[in-house]
Design a protein around this motif. Sequence first.
Motif, short mmCIF file in Angstrom:
data_model
loop_
_atom_site.label_atom_id
_atom_site.label_comp_id
_atom_site.label_asym_id
_atom_site.label_seq_id
_atom_site.Cartn_x
_atom_site.Cartn_y
_atom_site.Cartn_z
N LEU A 187 0.83 -1.21 0.00
CA LEU A 187 0.00 0.00 0.00
C LEU A 187 0.87 1.26 0.00
O LEU A 187 0.54 2.24 -0.67
N SER A 188 1.97 1.23 0.74
CA SER A 188 2.87 2.38 0.77
C SER A 188 3.49 2.61 -0.60
O SER A 188 3.61 3.75 -1.05
N LEU A 189 3.88 1.52 -1.26
CA LEU A 189 4.42 1.64 -2.62
C LEU A 189 3.36 2.16 -3.58
O LEU A 189 3.65 2.98 -4.45
N ALA A 190 2.12 1.71 -3.39
CA ALA A 190 1.03 2.17 -4.26
C ALA A 190 0.78 3.67 -4.08
O ALA A 190 0.51 4.38 -5.05
N VAL A 191 0.88 4.16 -2.83
CA VAL A 191 0.70 5.59 -2.58
C VAL A 191 1.80 6.38 -3.28
O VAL A 191 1.53 7.40 -3.94
N PHE A 192 3.04 5.91 -3.15
CA PHE A 192 4.15 6.58 -3.84
C PHE A 192 3.92 6.60 -5.34
O PHE A 192 4.09 7.64 -6.00
N ALA B 210 1.14 6.37 -7.01
CA ALA B 210 0.01 7.23 -7.37
C ALA B 210 0.41 8.70 -7.36
O ALA B 210 0.10 9.45 -8.29
N VAL B 211 1.13 9.14 -6.32
CA VAL B 211 1.57 10.54 -6.23
C VAL B 211 2.57 10.85 -7.35
O VAL B 211 2.49 11.89 -8.01
N HIS B 212 3.51 9.93 -7.56
CA HIS B 212 4.53 10.11 -8.60
C HIS B 212 3.88 10.21 -9.98
O HIS B 212 4.23 11.09 -10.78
N SER B 213 2.92 9.33 -10.26
CA SER B 213 2.25 9.32 -11.57
C SER B 213 1.40 10.57 -11.75
O SER B 213 1.35 11.14 -12.85
N LEU B 214 0.73 11.00 -10.69
CA LEU B 214 -0.10 12.21 -10.77
C LEU B 214 0.76 13.43 -11.11
O LEU B 214 0.42 14.22 -12.00
N MET B 215 1.88 13.58 -10.43
CA MET B 215 2.73 14.74 -10.66
C MET B 215 3.38 14.72 -12.04
O MET B 215 3.68 15.77 -12.62
N LEU C 86 10.58 25.36 -11.33
CA LEU C 86 10.30 24.80 -10.01
C LEU C 86 9.86 23.35 -10.03
O LEU C 86 9.93 22.67 -8.99
N PHE C 87 9.41 22.86 -11.19
CA PHE C 87 8.78 21.54 -11.20
C PHE C 87 9.73 20.42 -10.78
O PHE C 87 9.40 19.61 -9.91
N MET C 88 10.92 20.33 -11.40
CA MET C 88 11.82 19.22 -11.10
C MET C 88 12.28 19.20 -9.64
O MET C 88 12.27 18.13 -9.01
N PRO C 89 12.66 20.34 -9.04
CA PRO C 89 12.99 20.31 -7.60
C PRO C 89 11.81 19.87 -6.74
O PRO C 89 11.98 19.09 -5.80
N ILE D 52 9.18 15.76 -3.40
CA ILE D 52 8.00 14.97 -3.01
C ILE D 52 8.25 13.48 -3.22
O ILE D 52 7.76 12.65 -2.44
N ALA D 53 9.02 13.13 -4.26
CA ALA D 53 9.35 11.72 -4.47
C ALA D 53 10.12 11.17 -3.27
O ALA D 53 9.84 10.05 -2.80
N VAL D 54 11.08 11.93 -2.78
CA VAL D 54 11.85 11.49 -1.61
C VAL D 54 10.97 11.39 -0.38
O VAL D 54 11.03 10.41 0.38
N ILE D 55 10.13 12.41 -0.16
CA ILE D 55 9.25 12.43 1.02
C ILE D 55 8.30 11.24 1.01
O ILE D 55 8.07 10.61 2.05
#
Length: 206
Positions: free
Chosen positions: A10-15, A17-22, A42-45, A50-53
């Motif tokens: 589930l944690s991987l799925a959340v990552f 989902a957020v990664h794909s959305l962005m 600003l997008f890449m930073p 957020i990917a790291v977080i």
Amino acid sequence: MVSSLIVLILSLAVFAAVHSLMASLPFKRFLMRVIGPSADRLFMPLFSFIAVITLLPLAYLLYKYPGPFLYIIPSPWRWVMVGGQLIAAGVAPLALLHAPHRFKIRAQLSAPQTLEAGHLDIRGIYQWVRDPFLLSGLVMIWLTPFMTLNLLIIYLLATIYLYLGSLHWESRLAAQFGNEYREYQKQVHRIIPGSKKYHPSTIKKI
């Protein structure tokens, strides 16, 4: 153990989902409306931060619930593997440095194969491999000098996600750059670096 594995997935799925959305074009259009032209800068930073977080909870859960060990690589080979991971970690920023034009939001949101979409400029590491981000990601996870059951399952799922993401990214680049990118695909491998350096002069422009 089953419950901890479900939490990890589930944690991987959340990552994912957020990664794909962005990474999606609708989200980038939203950023352009809200932030304006500075979104390109600003997008890449923001994306990297957020990917790291979003990866930190998964890393913590893997530490807390590793599952049974499958193997541990002894010295000196473990240090060889760690060295490979460190080299791979340096590939991602190098890949961004060598192709900043690929990540410009305004170019991605422009009509494909137009002046606004830009020109495919192959240089640096991209002369040997098409997706250095995928390469570095796979090397970093699979050169881990130990393996547990939960880690193996997460790594397998992450590999599938990274590979599918690479396919999607390549389809977007082919739409943006047209025949330029399709000719490039024929000559340079996606994951495994080739032995021959790519020469941009061979691209058939449209």
